[in-house]
Write a protein that holds these residues in place. Structure first.
Motif, PDB file in Angstrom:
ATOM      1  N   SER A 104      27.990  -8.685  51.747  1.00  0.00           N
ATOM      2  CA  SER A 104      28.531  -7.360  52.087  1.00  0.00           C
ATOM      3  C   SER A 104      29.617  -6.903  51.128  1.00  0.00           C
ATOM      4  N   ASN A 126      27.866  -4.002  48.284  1.00  0.00           N
ATOM      5  CA  ASN A 126      27.398  -4.373  49.615  1.00  0.00           C
ATOM      6  C   ASN A 126      25.869  -4.304  49.637  1.00  0.00           C
ATOM      7  N   ARG A 177      30.633  -2.617  55.388  1.00  0.00           N
ATOM      8  CA  ARG A 177      31.748  -3.546  55.252  1.00  0.00           C
ATOM      9  C   ARG A 177      33.020  -2.748  55.445  1.00  0.00           C
TER      10      ARG A 177
END
Length: 290
Positions: A143, A209, A215
């Motif tokens: 992420s 990510n 995230r």
């Protein structure tokens, strides 16, 4: 007399680890339930205010001094468990210098190049700042979690180069002009509710990510009251814990409602002053600072 290694948030070993490595993780800030509730509150705010007539794009308010206009961010910046840990590093008197939401959407290319936080802030190469990074969603290599370089806080402020890359989340796309080998990067894996601490000179960055979830990080920069702005410009703080006997900064009130007229006016004043500091000598423009 109580010392920094005896404050309730960190034991002596944890404090020594922070000063040796320049960072500390994972630490527990919120319960899983509290982190989930905070994420839901944030995402409700995003839905309500995305097209609600704000003077600046919503992303600007999330990315720059979010604690000035969003009560939730100011509240999370005063999370007792986080302040307890910060007290173990800075001592009992703590000010909030800045707070922001660092969000990478799922399956996106946004990155943060390797850099030192203190490069452009006008505070000098100080030990009196610590940054807390609170996860509201999983932070993993997939992420785009942060990578820290162990012991790099023992360097001075190193030369940086501005890239102004559209995929770079930093204000100037700044990147330290030092080659960082992959094996020197320590991934800072955090679960929702956990947080890390890092020194203002610790070299760090993060990749894209590639996961299927956002995230989401709440980033809060804390300083001791004896720090001061070295550029001669005005600078601002919000009280967190203890006393400010130095008054080197102008104190801000915590917002009482999202994007109130009063907090938006204060926000504009702060952003204008901070632009003078953070974009000084820049050869490009920033989407969040101008």
């Amino acid at each position: 007399m109580e010392t920094a290694t005896q404050h309730r948030g960190l034991d002596r070993e944890a404090v020594e680890s922070y000063w040796k490595d320049g960072y500390l993780f994972p630490l527990s800030g919120l319960s899983e339930k509290e982190a989930r509730a905070a994420r839901m509150e944030l995402e409700a705010l995003e839905r309500e205010w995305l097209d609600n007539g704000l003077p600046l794009p919503l992303n600007t308010y999330k990315r720059v001094n979010a604690h000035v206009v969003i009560p939730m961010v100011a509240r999370l910046s005063r999370t007792p468990a986080i302040l307890d840990a910060v007290e173990g590093i800075l001592g009992p008197d703590i000010l909030i210098y800045a707070a922001e939401l660092f969000i990478k959407e799922a399956r996106t290319k946004q990155i943060v190049t390797m850099h030192q936080d203190l490069t452009y802030w006008g505070l000098g190469a100080i030990d009196g700042m610590v940054t807390a990074w609170l996860a509201l969603s999983p932070a993993s290599p997939e992420s785009g979690c942060m990578d820290f370089v162990k012991g790099s806080h023992k360097n001075p402020i190193l030369p940086h180069e501005d890239t102004f890359d559209a995929n770079n989340l930093l204000s100037r796309g700044q990147e330290v002009k030092v080659d960082v080998a992959p094996e020197d990067r320590v991934p800072i894996v955090l679960q929702p509710g956990e947080f890390s601490l890092h020194h203002g000179l610790t070299i760090h960055g993060s990749g894209p990510n590639v996961s299927d979830d956002r995230r989401i990080g709440v980033v809060v920069r804390y300083i001791r009251p004896d720090m001061k702005q070295e550029t001669g410009m005005r600078d601002f703080v919000m009280a967190a814990r203890g006393e400010d006997r130095f008054r080197n900064f102008e104190h801000l009130p915590a917002p009482e409602s999202n994007f109130s007229v009063e907090s938006l006016a204060i926000y504009d004043e702060i952003r204008a002053e901070q632009t003078k500091i953070l974009m000084r000598d820049a050869k490009g423009s920033s989407s969040v600072y101008g």
